[in-house]
Design a protein around this motif. Structure first.
Motif, PDB file in Angstrom:
ATOM      1  N   GLU A   1       0.928  -0.740   0.079  1.00 50.98           N
ATOM      2  CA  GLU A   1      -0.185   0.085   0.060  1.00 50.98           C
ATOM      3  C   GLU A   1       1.064   1.404  -0.535  1.00 50.98           C
ATOM      4  OE1 GLU A   1      -2.878   0.036  -0.486  1.00 50.98           O
ATOM      5  OE2 GLU A   1      -3.832  -1.553  -0.139  1.00 50.98           O
ATOM      6  N   ALA A   2       1.875   0.773   0.525  1.00 52.82           N
ATOM      7  CA  ALA A   2       2.915   2.107   0.542  1.00 52.82           C
ATOM      8  C   ALA A   2       3.280   2.828  -0.585  1.00 52.82           C
ATOM      9  CB  ALA A   2       4.180   2.338   1.860  1.00 52.82           C
TER      10      ALA A   2
ATOM     11  N   ARG B   1       2.086   1.831  -3.606  1.00 54.95           N
ATOM     12  CA  ARG B   1       0.670   2.114  -4.286  1.00 54.95           C
ATOM     13  C   ARG B   1       0.867   3.902  -4.034  1.00 54.95           C
ATOM     14  NH1 ARG B   1      -2.956  -2.845  -3.738  1.00 54.95           N
ATOM     15  NH2 ARG B   1      -2.575  -4.181  -4.837  1.00 54.95           N
ATOM     16  N   GLY B   2       0.930   4.276  -3.136  1.00 58.78           N
ATOM     17  CA  GLY B   2       1.156   5.501  -2.772  1.00 58.78           C
ATOM     18  C   GLY B   2       2.047   6.434  -3.482  1.00 58.78           C
ATOM     19  N   LEU B   3       2.581   6.332  -3.645  1.00 60.17           N
ATOM     20  CA  LEU B   3       3.967   6.840  -3.939  1.00 60.17           C
ATOM     21  C   LEU B   3       3.909   7.092  -5.191  1.00 60.17           C
ATOM     22  CD1 LEU B   3       7.407   4.460  -3.026  1.00 60.17           C
ATOM     23  CD2 LEU B   3       6.086   6.846  -1.878  1.00 60.17           C
ATOM     24  N   PRO B   4       3.761   8.551  -5.561  1.00 61.71           N
ATOM     25  CA  PRO B   4       3.820   8.896  -7.445  1.00 61.71           C
ATOM     26  C   PRO B   4       4.488   8.421  -8.163  1.00 61.71           C
ATOM     27  CG  PRO B   4       4.912  10.639  -5.620  1.00 61.71           C
ATOM     28  CD  PRO B   4       4.895   9.232  -4.972  1.00 61.71           C
ATOM     29  N   SER B   5       3.691   8.299  -9.716  1.00 61.88           N
ATOM     30  CA  SER B   5       4.861   7.623 -10.449  1.00 61.88           C
ATOM     31  C   SER B   5       5.583   8.724 -11.247  1.00 61.88           C
ATOM     32  CB  SER B   5       4.026   6.681 -11.103  1.00 61.88           C
ATOM     33  OG  SER B   5       2.685   7.791 -12.482  1.00 61.88           O
TER      34      SER B   5
END
Length: 190
Positions: free
Chosen positions: A182-183, A185-189
């Motif tokens: 989840e962490a 997934r929360g990172l900006p691409s």
């Protein structure tokens, strides 16, 4: 009115969940998620996790959790009482019958015929939870497949069944792995 609904809902769960806690899961889901919408399917999955981790039967833990969530401490007491009341009567009656007629072959036939139904109920509950894990409650297609969660499930399954690791350790590792996923997934691409 909510107290009566809680009592009657978990009275039904207690009356018709033959085969233990896992067999009760479809009945609990039907009452709590489908009929009264007290919980979402995601919250229901969390409920199963909490009910499984805490000491005691899953159905009773679920009744207590839902009761406290919906109507506080009185709701928890009423839902739990509704869940255990049928068992108290049924087990007392069945113990009387079993000790009186345990040598009769018809009794053994009846007990043997219940096994397939219990396995089917447990399988249905397991498949519902697996579908939620694999597809996040969405459509069952490859585009909705949650690869990370499927990997965590497979790793947990192998750790428990093949490598015989302790369930508590596996639960903590799965929780940590999901936090990491989840962490990430929360990172900006980029």
């Amino acid at each position: 009115m909510i107290y009566l609904q809680l009592f009657l809902s978990f009275l039904q769960v207690g009356m018709f969940s033959i085969g233990g806690g896992y067999a009760a899961l479809p009945l609990i889901q039907s009452q709590v998620v489908n009929q009264y919408q007290w919980l979402t399917m995601g919250e229901f999955t969390d409920l199963i996790t909490i009910a499984e981790m805490t000491p005691g039967p899953i159905a009773v833990n679920s009744a207590t959790f839902v009761g406290i969530r919906i109507a506080g401490i009185p709701g928890a007491l009423i839902a739990t009482f509704g869940c255990i009341l049928p068992s108290c009567f049924i087990v007392s009656f069945l113990a009387f019958l079993y000790y009186r007629y345990k040598k009769v072959s018809a009794m053994q036939s009846v007990l043997g015929s219940l096994r397939p139904a219990v396995v089917a109920l447990i399988g249905a509950a397991g498949l519902s939870i697996l579908q939620l894990v694999a597809f996040g409650g969405g459509e069952a297609s490859l585009s909705h497949l949650q690869w990370a969660e499927c990997g965590i499930f497979l790793a947990a399954f192998l750790a428990l069944r093949v490598w015989k690791k302790k369930p508590i350790l596996v639960m903590f590792c799965c929780g940590a792995a999901e936090l990491i996923v989840e962490a990430l997934r929360g990172l900006p691409s980029a």
